[in-house]
Enzyme design. Structure first.
Site, PDB file in Angstrom:
ATOM      1  N   TRP A 160      -9.804   9.058  13.458  1.00 40.21           N
ATOM      2  CA  TRP A 160     -10.344   8.889  12.102  1.00 40.21           C
ATOM      3  C   TRP A 160     -10.614   7.414  11.838  1.00 40.21           C
ATOM      4  CZ3 TRP A 160      -6.048  12.177  12.936  1.00 40.21           C
ATOM      5  CH2 TRP A 160      -6.342  13.536  12.791  1.00 40.21           C
ATOM      6  N   HIS A 180      -9.724  12.607   5.607  1.00 39.18           N
ATOM      7  CA  HIS A 180      -9.741  14.069   5.641  1.00 39.18           C
ATOM      8  C   HIS A 180      -8.992  14.596   4.416  1.00 39.18           C
ATOM      9  CE1 HIS A 180      -5.921  13.870   8.450  1.00 39.18           C
ATOM     10  NE2 HIS A 180      -5.857  13.026   7.458  1.00 39.18           N
ATOM     11  N   ARG A 206     -15.567   8.268   6.525  1.00 40.57           N
ATOM     12  CA  ARG A 206     -15.212   7.762   7.851  1.00 40.57           C
ATOM     13  C   ARG A 206     -16.163   6.665   8.259  1.00 40.57           C
ATOM     14  NH1 ARG A 206     -13.369  13.201  11.196  1.00 40.57           N
ATOM     15  NH2 ARG A 206     -12.026  13.962   9.523  1.00 40.57           N
ATOM     16  N   GLN A 220     -14.883  18.192   2.830  1.00 41.56           N
ATOM     17  CA  GLN A 220     -14.054  19.164   3.566  1.00 41.56           C
ATOM     18  C   GLN A 220     -13.418  20.141   2.590  1.00 41.56           C
ATOM     19  OE1 GLN A 220     -11.117  17.062   5.957  1.00 41.56           O
ATOM     20  NE2 GLN A 220     -12.594  16.784   7.619  1.00 41.56           N
ATOM     21  N   VAL A 263      -0.158  19.727  13.430  1.00 43.46           N
ATOM     22  CA  VAL A 263      -0.061  21.172  13.710  1.00 43.46           C
ATOM     23  C   VAL A 263       0.419  21.393  15.136  1.00 43.46           C
ATOM     24  CG1 VAL A 263      -1.756  22.012  12.031  1.00 43.46           C
ATOM     25  CG2 VAL A 263      -2.538  21.211  14.262  1.00 43.46           C
ATOM     26  N   ALA A 324      -2.702  25.839   8.723  1.00 50.29           N
ATOM     27  CA  ALA A 324      -3.549  24.926   7.939  1.00 50.29           C
ATOM     28  C   ALA A 324      -4.888  24.814   8.654  1.00 50.29           C
ATOM     29  CB  ALA A 324      -2.896  23.557   7.827  1.00 50.29           C
TER      30      ALA A 324
HETATM   31  C1  FA5 Z   1      -9.704  16.948  10.515  1.00 52.08           C
HETATM   32  O1  FA5 Z   1     -10.231  16.234   9.695  1.00 52.08           O
HETATM   33  C2  FA5 Z   1      -8.409  17.624  10.296  1.00 52.08           C
HETATM   34  N1  FA5 Z   1      -7.828  17.129   9.070  1.00 52.08           N
HETATM   35  C3  FA5 Z   1      -8.626  19.129  10.231  1.00 52.08           C
HETATM   36  C4  FA5 Z   1      -7.361  19.928  10.281  1.00 52.08           C
HETATM   37  C5  FA5 Z   1      -6.802  20.369   9.107  1.00 52.08           C
HETATM   38  C6  FA5 Z   1      -6.767  20.254  11.506  1.00 52.08           C
HETATM   39  C7  FA5 Z   1      -5.643  21.124   9.118  1.00 52.08           C
HETATM   40  C8  FA5 Z   1      -5.628  21.006  11.517  1.00 52.08           C
HETATM   41  C9  FA5 Z   1      -5.075  21.448  10.351  1.00 52.08           C
HETATM   42  P1  FA5 Z   1     -11.725  16.822  12.129  1.00 52.08           P
HETATM   43  O2  FA5 Z   1     -11.823  15.354  12.221  1.00 52.08           O
HETATM   44  O3  FA5 Z   1     -12.059  17.560  13.376  1.00 52.08           O
HETATM   45  O4  FA5 Z   1     -10.332  17.297  11.642  1.00 52.08           O
HETATM   46  O5  FA5 Z   1     -12.687  17.318  10.966  1.00 52.08           O
HETATM   47  C10 FA5 Z   1     -12.665  18.659  10.507  1.00 52.08           C
HETATM   48  C11 FA5 Z   1     -14.089  19.156  10.258  1.00 52.08           C
HETATM   49  O6  FA5 Z   1     -14.776  18.263   9.375  1.00 52.08           O
HETATM   50  C12 FA5 Z   1     -14.952  19.174  11.491  1.00 52.08           C
HETATM   51  O7  FA5 Z   1     -14.785  20.402  12.182  1.00 52.08           O
HETATM   52  C13 FA5 Z   1     -16.339  19.066  10.922  1.00 52.08           C
HETATM   53  O8  FA5 Z   1     -16.790  20.317  10.449  1.00 52.08           O
HETATM   54  C14 FA5 Z   1     -16.117  18.164   9.754  1.00 52.08           C
HETATM   55  N2  FA5 Z   1     -16.419  16.760  10.080  1.00 52.08           N
HETATM   56  C15 FA5 Z   1     -15.627  15.862  10.667  1.00 52.08           C
HETATM   57  N3  FA5 Z   1     -16.213  14.671  10.763  1.00 52.08           N
HETATM   58  C16 FA5 Z   1     -17.435  14.809  10.205  1.00 52.08           C
HETATM   59  C17 FA5 Z   1     -18.553  13.937   9.991  1.00 52.08           C
HETATM   60  N4  FA5 Z   1     -18.513  12.656  10.333  1.00 52.08           N
HETATM   61  N5  FA5 Z   1     -19.652  14.442   9.401  1.00 52.08           N
HETATM   62  C18 FA5 Z   1     -19.691  15.730   9.002  1.00 52.08           C
HETATM   63  N6  FA5 Z   1     -18.690  16.602   9.169  1.00 52.08           N
HETATM   64  C19 FA5 Z   1     -17.582  16.160   9.782  1.00 52.08           C
END
Ligand code: FA5
Length: 356
Positions: A160, A180, A206, A220, A263, A324
């Site tokens: 992140w 997030h 981000r 999100q 998790v 989650a």
């Molecule tokens: C997370 O942010 C974790 N907090 C998710 C999580 C929650 C895992 C609870 C376990 C339990 P991640 O970085 O993969 O994970 O982002 C989650 C989702 O946000 C991605 O699958 C995607 O759909 C979206 N996402 C992430 N980064 C971006 C971005 N830069 N632009 C658009 N969508 C994004």
């Protein structure tokens, strides 16, 4: 005597004659000055009466001059009202509104595709028994990272790229733009006791380069369910049910192992790419940019809540378990509407937005 009265009558007559041709305000004022002003013709006659030796003559001349003055003042007022009336009616005629002309059409607005998608996603979870809550966009390092088992210097922080609000103090920067919605897992569990079933929508930030599936700001929805005996089957069943509600029964989903420090075990859920229909290549053979040729698009990260996190918020991890997830709303909008690049969503181009 006769000549004084005659003079007054002549002045009166010529004044009345000239008044008729005074057709605007300035001509009228000039007329008034000419006859009734301090040096006006009639005023001068009145003044000259003082020099008339004969008392009867002076009295008769005075009376006649006053009568003439009154008539001229009355005629002046009437002419002034007529001129004002004419001016008003020409202004009104010029400003008349034609109510039969067609009006100016006001374009009808509608909800942005991301807002529509957010509402539909929340409605799907609400219909499955989840409550909706919210949390802050500016977050403490503690909730965004520390309490989620991501201490400073932990390599998982690289997942992140963070926009910090604070300068570094004693080697730490306590405040940031949340990367997030997961900090809300902690915030909610600190305030409530099981059973928990909650979804938390919100913007996340981000510090990363954009591409067809990545924006520096995205929204999100965090999901959290904690109760007696919640299992991985509940996680997979709930998310598959959600995917069917949003995308229809024909869309394929896949779960794959992934790592998130909060998790255990962790996973990601993917949906078959809508641009290349899961092939990785377009019909003309060119590689699919949207899914990076994999045939799949990741829409969420998920997993079983780490027992250490349950213990830290005072939950008995021997009794309670939970799942989650965190999903990206823009990715879901791309999939639903067949949009090939996430950056169109926030470019604010009406030619694009009017298509939804
Ligand atoms: C997370 O942010 C974790 N907090 C998710 C999580 C929650 C895992 C609870 C376990 C339990 P991640 O970085 O993969 O994970 O982002 C989650 C989702 O946000 C991605 O699958 C995607 O759909 C979206 N996402 C992430 N980064 C971006 C971005 N830069 N632009 C658009 N969508 C994004």
């Amino acid at each position: 005597m006769t000549s004084l009265l005659d003079t007054i009558s002549e002045i009166e007559q010529s004044a009345i004659g000239e008044l008729k041709s005074a057709s605007d305000q300035s001509a009228l004022e000039a007329w008034h000055i000419r006859y009734l002003g301090r040096k006006g013709k009639l005023t001068q006659v009145l003044r000259s009466l003082a020099g008339v030796a004969n008392l009867d003559e002076r009295r008769a001349g005075g009376q006649r001059a006053n009568v003439a003055k009154e008539r001229l003042e009355a005629a002046y007022s009437e002419q002034r009202s007529q001129i004002e009336e004419q001016r008003l009616s020409s202004v009104i005629a010029g400003e008349r509104l034609d109510v039969t002309l067609p009006g100016i059409a006001v374009p009808r607005g509608r909800l942005h595709p991301v807002t529509q998608t957010m509402r539909d996603v929340l409605a799907a979870f609400v219909s499955m028994g989840f409550q909706v809550a919210e949390g802050p966009e500016i977050e403490w390092d503690h909730y965004n990272f520390e309490a989620l088992r991501i201490p400073a210097e932990h390599p998982a922080r690289d997942m992140w790229d963070t926009l910090w609000i604070d300068y570094e103090q004693d080697g730490r920067r306590p405040m940031l733009m949340r990367t997030h919605t997961s900090p809300n897992q902690i915030r909610i569990m600190e305030k409530t006791r099981p059973p928990v079933r909650v979804v938390v929508p919100g913007k996340c930030y981000r510090f990363e380069a954009t591409d067809p599936t990545h924006e520096w700001m995205m929204q999100q929805v965090e999901g959290l369910a904690v109760d007696d005996g919640i299992s991985m089957a509940d996680l997979k069943g709930s998310l598959t049910d959600f995917a069917r509600r949003i995308f229809g029964p024909e869309r394929r989903t896949a779960f794959r192992c992934d790592y998130f420090p909060f998790v255990e075990p962790g996973m990601e859920m993917r949906i078959d790419c809508f641009i290349c229909r899961g092939e990785g290549r377009l019909e003309d053979g060119r590689p699919c940019r949207t899914c990076h040729q994999t045939g799949w698009i990741e829409i969420l990260g998920a997993g079983m809540v780490h027992p250490e996190i349950l213990e830290n918020v005072g939950y008995d991890s021997g009794r309670y378990t939970g799942f989650a997830f965190g999903l990206g709303i823009e990715r879901i909008a791309l999939l639903r509407y067949g949009i090939e690049d996430i950056r169109h969503l926030y470019a604010n181009d009406l030619r694009f937005l009017e298509q939804f």
